[in-house]
Design a protein around this motif. Structure first.
Motif, PDB file in Angstrom:
ATOM      1  N   GLY A   1       0.818  -1.211   0.000  1.00  0.00           N
ATOM      2  CA  GLY A   1       0.000   0.000   0.000  1.00  0.00           C
ATOM      3  C   GLY A   1       0.849   1.257   0.000  1.00  0.00           C
ATOM      4  O   GLY A   1       0.551   2.230  -0.704  1.00  0.00           O
ATOM      5  N   MET A   2       1.935   1.236   0.769  1.00  0.00           N
ATOM      6  CA  MET A   2       2.841   2.386   0.800  1.00  0.00           C
ATOM      7  C   MET A   2       3.484   2.597  -0.572  1.00  0.00           C
ATOM      8  O   MET A   2       3.650   3.734  -1.028  1.00  0.00           O
ATOM      9  CB  MET A   2       3.904   2.198   1.877  1.00  0.00           C
ATOM     10  CG  MET A   2       3.363   2.330   3.282  1.00  0.00           C
ATOM     11  SD  MET A   2       4.490   1.826   4.610  1.00  0.00           S
ATOM     12  CE  MET A   2       5.990   2.664   4.236  1.00  0.00           C
ATOM     13  N   LEU A   3       3.825   1.507  -1.252  1.00  0.00           N
ATOM     14  CA  LEU A   3       4.401   1.616  -2.585  1.00  0.00           C
ATOM     15  C   LEU A   3       3.390   2.214  -3.561  1.00  0.00           C
ATOM     16  O   LEU A   3       3.739   3.077  -4.373  1.00  0.00           O
ATOM     17  CB  LEU A   3       4.870   0.245  -3.072  1.00  0.00           C
ATOM     18  CG  LEU A   3       5.431   0.206  -4.486  1.00  0.00           C
ATOM     19  CD1 LEU A   3       6.671   1.090  -4.589  1.00  0.00           C
ATOM     20  CD2 LEU A   3       5.750  -1.219  -4.887  1.00  0.00           C
ATOM     21  N   ALA A   4       2.146   1.772  -3.484  1.00  0.00           N
ATOM     22  CA  ALA A   4       1.115   2.314  -4.369  1.00  0.00           C
ATOM     23  C   ALA A   4       0.912   3.806  -4.119  1.00  0.00           C
ATOM     24  O   ALA A   4       0.810   4.600  -5.072  1.00  0.00           O
ATOM     25  CB  ALA A   4      -0.198   1.559  -4.169  1.00  0.00           C
ATOM     26  N   VAL A   5       0.872   4.207  -2.861  1.00  0.00           N
ATOM     27  CA  VAL A   5       0.722   5.628  -2.531  1.00  0.00           C
ATOM     28  C   VAL A   5       1.929   6.418  -3.050  1.00  0.00           C
ATOM     29  O   VAL A   5       1.779   7.509  -3.602  1.00  0.00           O
ATOM     30  CB  VAL A   5       0.538   5.819  -1.009  1.00  0.00           C
ATOM     31  CG1 VAL A   5       0.683   7.275  -0.612  1.00  0.00           C
ATOM     32  CG2 VAL A   5      -0.813   5.263  -0.575  1.00  0.00           C
ATOM     33  N   LEU A   6       3.121   5.855  -2.898  1.00  0.00           N
ATOM     34  CA  LEU A   6       4.323   6.520  -3.383  1.00  0.00           C
ATOM     35  C   LEU A   6       4.262   6.712  -4.896  1.00  0.00           C
ATOM     36  O   LEU A   6       4.586   7.789  -5.410  1.00  0.00           O
ATOM     37  CB  LEU A   6       5.571   5.726  -2.992  1.00  0.00           C
ATOM     38  CG  LEU A   6       6.897   6.311  -3.473  1.00  0.00           C
ATOM     39  CD1 LEU A   6       7.180   7.625  -2.758  1.00  0.00           C
ATOM     40  CD2 LEU A   6       8.015   5.323  -3.230  1.00  0.00           C
ATOM     41  N   LEU A   7       3.850   5.686  -5.623  1.00  0.00           N
ATOM     42  CA  LEU A   7       3.766   5.791  -7.077  1.00  0.00           C
ATOM     43  C   LEU A   7       2.746   6.833  -7.520  1.00  0.00           C
ATOM     44  O   LEU A   7       2.888   7.438  -8.580  1.00  0.00           O
ATOM     45  CB  LEU A   7       3.427   4.430  -7.688  1.00  0.00           C
ATOM     46  CG  LEU A   7       4.559   3.417  -7.703  1.00  0.00           C
ATOM     47  CD1 LEU A   7       4.062   2.061  -8.180  1.00  0.00           C
ATOM     48  CD2 LEU A   7       5.705   3.890  -8.575  1.00  0.00           C
ATOM     49  N   LEU A   8       1.727   7.042  -6.715  1.00  0.00           N
ATOM     50  CA  LEU A   8       0.693   8.025  -7.055  1.00  0.00           C
ATOM     51  C   LEU A   8       0.994   9.418  -6.513  1.00  0.00           C
ATOM     52  O   LEU A   8       0.277  10.368  -6.805  1.00  0.00           O
ATOM     53  CB  LEU A   8      -0.664   7.551  -6.528  1.00  0.00           C
ATOM     54  CG  LEU A   8      -1.212   6.290  -7.189  1.00  0.00           C
ATOM     55  CD1 LEU A   8      -2.441   5.794  -6.447  1.00  0.00           C
ATOM     56  CD2 LEU A   8      -1.519   6.546  -8.649  1.00  0.00           C
ATOM     57  N   SER A   9       2.047   9.557  -5.728  1.00  0.00           N
ATOM     58  CA  SER A   9       2.350  10.825  -5.066  1.00  0.00           C
ATOM     59  C   SER A   9       2.942  11.841  -6.054  1.00  0.00           C
ATOM     60  O   SER A   9       3.521  11.469  -7.078  1.00  0.00           O
ATOM     61  CB  SER A   9       3.328  10.609  -3.914  1.00  0.00           C
ATOM     62  OG  SER A   9       4.608  10.326  -4.437  1.00  0.00           O
ATOM     63  N   PRO A  10       2.819  13.118  -5.722  1.00  0.00           N
ATOM     64  CA  PRO A  10       3.425  14.156  -6.568  1.00  0.00           C
ATOM     65  C   PRO A  10       4.947  14.027  -6.679  1.00  0.00           C
ATOM     66  O   PRO A  10       5.526  14.384  -7.697  1.00  0.00           O
ATOM     67  CB  PRO A  10       3.057  15.460  -5.862  1.00  0.00           C
ATOM     68  CG  PRO A  10       1.896  15.128  -4.989  1.00  0.00           C
ATOM     69  CD  PRO A  10       2.032  13.677  -4.637  1.00  0.00           C
ATOM     70  N   VAL A  11       5.592  13.506  -5.636  1.00  0.00           N
ATOM     71  CA  VAL A  11       7.045  13.327  -5.682  1.00  0.00           C
ATOM     72  C   VAL A  11       7.419  12.404  -6.833  1.00  0.00           C
ATOM     73  O   VAL A  11       8.339  12.688  -7.612  1.00  0.00           O
ATOM     74  CB  VAL A  11       7.564  12.748  -4.339  1.00  0.00           C
ATOM     75  CG1 VAL A  11       9.019  12.373  -4.429  1.00  0.00           C
ATOM     76  CG2 VAL A  11       7.304  13.725  -3.209  1.00  0.00           C
ATOM     77  N   CYS A  12       6.708  11.298  -6.973  1.00  0.00           N
ATOM     78  CA  CYS A  12       6.975  10.353  -8.054  1.00  0.00           C
ATOM     79  C   CYS A  12       6.656  10.994  -9.402  1.00  0.00           C
ATOM     80  O   CYS A  12       7.363  10.782 -10.374  1.00  0.00           O
ATOM     81  CB  CYS A  12       6.131   9.102  -7.865  1.00  0.00           C
ATOM     82  SG  CYS A  12       7.100   7.627  -7.754  1.00  0.00           S
ATOM     83  N   ARG A  13       5.611  11.761  -9.455  1.00  0.00           N
ATOM     84  CA  ARG A  13       5.208  12.401 -10.711  1.00  0.00           C
ATOM     85  C   ARG A  13       6.257  13.401 -11.190  1.00  0.00           C
ATOM     86  O   ARG A  13       6.365  13.650 -12.381  1.00  0.00           O
ATOM     87  CB  ARG A  13       3.862  13.075 -10.549  1.00  0.00           C
ATOM     88  CG  ARG A  13       2.765  12.071 -10.262  1.00  0.00           C
ATOM     89  CD  ARG A  13       1.516  12.418 -11.003  1.00  0.00           C
ATOM     90  NE  ARG A  13       0.486  11.443 -10.710  1.00  0.00           N
ATOM     91  CZ  ARG A  13       0.099  10.497 -11.551  1.00  0.00           C
ATOM     92  NH1 ARG A  13       0.662  10.409 -12.722  1.00  0.00           N
ATOM     93  NH2 ARG A  13      -0.838   9.654 -11.222  1.00  0.00           N
ATOM     94  N   ASP A  14       7.042  13.964 -10.264  1.00  0.00           N
ATOM     95  CA  ASP A  14       8.099  14.889 -10.659  1.00  0.00           C
ATOM     96  C   ASP A  14       9.253  14.162 -11.355  1.00  0.00           C
ATOM     97  O   ASP A  14       9.931  14.743 -12.186  1.00  0.00           O
ATOM     98  CB  ASP A  14       8.651  15.633  -9.442  1.00  0.00           C
ATOM     99  CG  ASP A  14       7.669  16.656  -8.892  1.00  0.00           C
ATOM    100  OD1 ASP A  14       6.705  16.988  -9.606  1.00  0.00           O
ATOM    101  OD2 ASP A  14       7.866  17.096  -7.741  1.00  0.00           O
ATOM    102  N   TYR A  15       9.490  12.908 -10.993  1.00  0.00           N
ATOM    103  CA  TYR A  15      10.620  12.167 -11.541  1.00  0.00           C
ATOM    104  C   TYR A  15      10.254  11.218 -12.667  1.00  0.00           C
ATOM    105  O   TYR A  15      11.120  10.805 -13.410  1.00  0.00           O
ATOM    106  CB  TYR A  15      11.327  11.378 -10.418  1.00  0.00           C
ATOM    107  CG  TYR A  15      11.995  12.286  -9.437  1.00  0.00           C
ATOM    108  CD1 TYR A  15      13.196  12.900  -9.752  1.00  0.00           C
ATOM    109  CD2 TYR A  15      11.418  12.559  -8.205  1.00  0.00           C
ATOM    110  CE1 TYR A  15      13.816  13.755  -8.862  1.00  0.00           C
ATOM    111  CE2 TYR A  15      12.030  13.417  -7.300  1.00  0.00           C
ATOM    112  CZ  TYR A  15      13.223  14.011  -7.630  1.00  0.00           C
ATOM    113  OH  TYR A  15      13.829  14.857  -6.750  1.00  0.00           O
TER     114      TYR A  15
END
Length: 179
Positions: free
Chosen positions: A118-132
């Motif tokens: 679940g933490m990985l899924a949230v990370l992938l959907l987070s703005p931080v991931c979207r920046d990279y």
């Protein structure tokens, strides 16, 4: 446990083999989103050999608990495979983890592994991931499924290394502590 007072050596060797096994599963699921049947079978054989040598499963449960936990993991999670929410390898891995550790280990690994996934899924959907990563890369990773088996394997590694203790973690649930 082992004849001749070699319990410490046996524990280190079994822990090393379990850690390498779980590490291989984590890598395969993370990299390829696949849990090879040959690795899952190795886990089953490791449990069987440990039981034949010492009369207990690798995480300390008796054979009947291991068999029932493995069957319970399979029965409870098979519907998730049928509905397409989980891969067949994940379901088989849950069953093998039940076989290796019994109910307490199965419960703890599934709960903690679910939190990690679940933490990985949230990370992938987070703005931080979207920046990279581009939206296309993130969408393709989410479509390729979250590597749930890798999360389960990481929790098994935590148990093997002693970072997690099923007894201590589950002591808050009185019925589980007596099982």
């Amino acid at each position: 446990m082992a004849p001749g007072g070699n319990e410490g050596t046996v524990t280190v060797i079994v822990s090393l083999v379990l850690g390498i096994w779980a590490g291989g599963l984590a890598y395969e699921d993370w990299r390829w989103r696949r849990l090879p049947n040959v690795l899952l079978l190795c886990g089953v054989l490791l449990g069987a050999m440990h039981w034949l040598a010492f009369g207990l499963m690798p995480f300390g449960c008796v054979l009947t608990d291991a068999l029932l936990a493995g069957l319970l993991g399979l029965v409870l999670f098979l519907p998730f495979y049928v509905t397409g929410w989980m891969g067949a390898g994940d379901v088989k891995l849950i069953s093998v983890i039940g076989w290796l550790g019994g109910f307490k280990v199965l419960f703890m690994v599934v709960v903690y592994g679910s939190v990690l996934a679940g933490m990985l899924a949230v990370l992938l959907l987070s703005p931080v991931c979207r920046d990279y990563m581009s939206g296309r890369q993130i969408d393709s990773r989410l479509r390729a499924r979250i590597p749930f088996g890798a999360g389960l394997a990481v929790v098994v590694i935590g148990l093997v290394l002693g970072w997690l203790d099923a007894e201590a973690v589950l002591s808050w649930w009185p019925e589980m502590a007596r099982a």
